[in-house]
Design an enzyme around this catalytic site. Structure first.
Site, PDB file in Angstrom:
ATOM      1  N   CYS A 249       0.861  -1.185   0.000  1.00 30.58           N
ATOM      2  CA  CYS A 249       0.000   0.000   0.000  1.00 30.58           C
ATOM      3  C   CYS A 249       0.898   1.236   0.000  1.00 30.58           C
ATOM      4  O   CYS A 249       1.900   1.270   0.726  1.00 30.58           O
ATOM      5  CB  CYS A 249      -0.874  -0.012   1.250  1.00 30.58           C
ATOM      6  SG  CYS A 249      -1.964   1.408   1.384  1.00 30.58           S
TER       7      CYS A 249
ATOM      8  N   HIS B  66      -9.276  -3.849  -1.274  1.00 32.47           N
ATOM      9  CA  HIS B  66      -8.230  -3.044  -0.626  1.00 32.47           C
ATOM     10  C   HIS B  66      -8.565  -1.554  -0.715  1.00 32.47           C
ATOM     11  O   HIS B  66      -8.494  -0.833   0.292  1.00 32.47           O
ATOM     12  CB  HIS B  66      -6.880  -3.347  -1.300  1.00 32.47           C
ATOM     13  CG  HIS B  66      -5.735  -2.530  -0.794  1.00 32.47           C
ATOM     14  ND1 HIS B  66      -4.671  -3.076  -0.118  1.00 32.47           N
ATOM     15  CD2 HIS B  66      -5.486  -1.183  -0.861  1.00 32.47           C
ATOM     16  CE1 HIS B  66      -3.817  -2.104   0.209  1.00 32.47           C
ATOM     17  NE2 HIS B  66      -4.295  -0.956  -0.234  1.00 32.47           N
ATOM     18  N   GLU B  67      -8.947  -1.106  -1.919  1.00 35.30           N
ATOM     19  CA  GLU B  67      -9.222   0.332  -2.089  1.00 35.30           C
ATOM     20  C   GLU B  67     -10.496   0.754  -1.347  1.00 35.30           C
ATOM     21  O   GLU B  67     -10.539   1.824  -0.747  1.00 35.30           O
ATOM     22  CB  GLU B  67      -9.310   0.691  -3.577  1.00 35.30           C
ATOM     23  CG  GLU B  67      -8.042   0.433  -4.383  1.00 35.30           C
ATOM     24  CD  GLU B  67      -6.766   1.008  -3.781  1.00 35.30           C
ATOM     25  OE1 GLU B  67      -6.839   2.018  -3.054  1.00 35.30           O
ATOM     26  OE2 GLU B  67      -5.692   0.430  -4.032  1.00 35.30           O
TER      27      GLU B  67
ATOM     28  N   HIS C 260      -9.972   1.514   2.253  1.00 30.48           N
ATOM     29  CA  HIS C 260      -9.461   2.859   2.559  1.00 30.48           C
ATOM     30  C   HIS C 260     -10.606   3.841   2.837  1.00 30.48           C
ATOM     31  O   HIS C 260     -10.471   4.751   3.656  1.00 30.48           O
ATOM     32  CB  HIS C 260      -8.638   3.401   1.384  1.00 30.48           C
ATOM     33  CG  HIS C 260      -7.229   2.900   1.332  1.00 30.48           C
ATOM     34  ND1 HIS C 260      -6.301   3.195   2.301  1.00 30.48           N
ATOM     35  CD2 HIS C 260      -6.580   2.138   0.407  1.00 30.48           C
ATOM     36  CE1 HIS C 260      -5.136   2.630   1.969  1.00 30.48           C
ATOM     37  NE2 HIS C 260      -5.280   1.986   0.840  1.00 30.48           N
TER      38      HIS C 260
HETATM   39 NI    NI Z   1      -3.663   1.045  -0.090  1.00 30.01          NI
END
Ligand code: NI
Length: 181
Positions: A100, A142-143, A146
């Site tokens: 990341c 994953h995104e 965030h």
């Molecule tokens: Ni990331």
């Protein structure tokens, strides 16, 4: 202001819940998305989320096409996704190594769902609906994490499986050689 500084783990802004976008096709939105691409590309990222550059909005972008940081990754179409939503298609999960831009130099083994559908909007406000599997599904999870203030180390189940890129390089190569056999 093309390439923006990327917030790093420990910055409290990375823990915030991001806000939905209500106005599409504005000059600010287009300019901001361009900065996201410039920033992602300058660090060889496969994706980036708006909060990583300090904007608390539900916007993610991703793109995978022969990325040197992820040699084992499959192609993922270049996508801008605003206000994304995920529907998991089943309970099947798989481990994979993630990094990341907000956790520079570190890789960890993260379980993610393999099969999902997602939807969201492009910058003009058009609906995007897709089915995704494998690495494409991984990048999306994953995104989207965030946007809810979650960084990948929090998803790691076995905390022996996180380390500095140089130190875990051989472990990662062995993992994918085994997997792709
Ligand atoms: Ni990331």
């Amino acid at each position: 202001m093309p390439v923006r500084p990327v917030l790093r783990m420990g910055d409290p802004r990375l823990l915030l819940q991001s806000e939905p976008v209500h106005e599409f096709d504005t000059p600010e939105l287009h300019a901001f998305i361009k900065d996201m691409f410039d920033t992602m590309n300058s660090f060889n990222g496969v994706g980036i989320a708006a909060p990583q550059i300090g904007i608390n909005k539900r916007i993610i972008i991703f793109s995978v096409n022969k990325n040197p940081r992820y040699p084992y990754a499959e192609f993922v179409p270049t996508t801008i996704l605003i206000n994304p939503q995920i529907i998991f298609l089943d309970h099947e999960m798989e481990d994979g190594w993630e990094g990341c831009l907000s956790v520079p130099g570190i890789r960890g083994l993260v379980p993610r769902y393999l099969n999902l559908k997602y939807q969201g909007y492009d910058p003009l406000g058009n609906l995007i609906e897709r089915e995704a599997h494998n690495f494409h599904a991984r990048v999306l999870q994953h995104e989207c994490d965030h946007l809810d203030g979650v960084l990948f180390p929090r998803r790691i189940k076995d905390l022996t499986m996180i380390g500095f890129e140089e130190e875990v390089k051989d472990t990662i190569n062995a993992f994918y050689l085994q997997k792709n056999k």
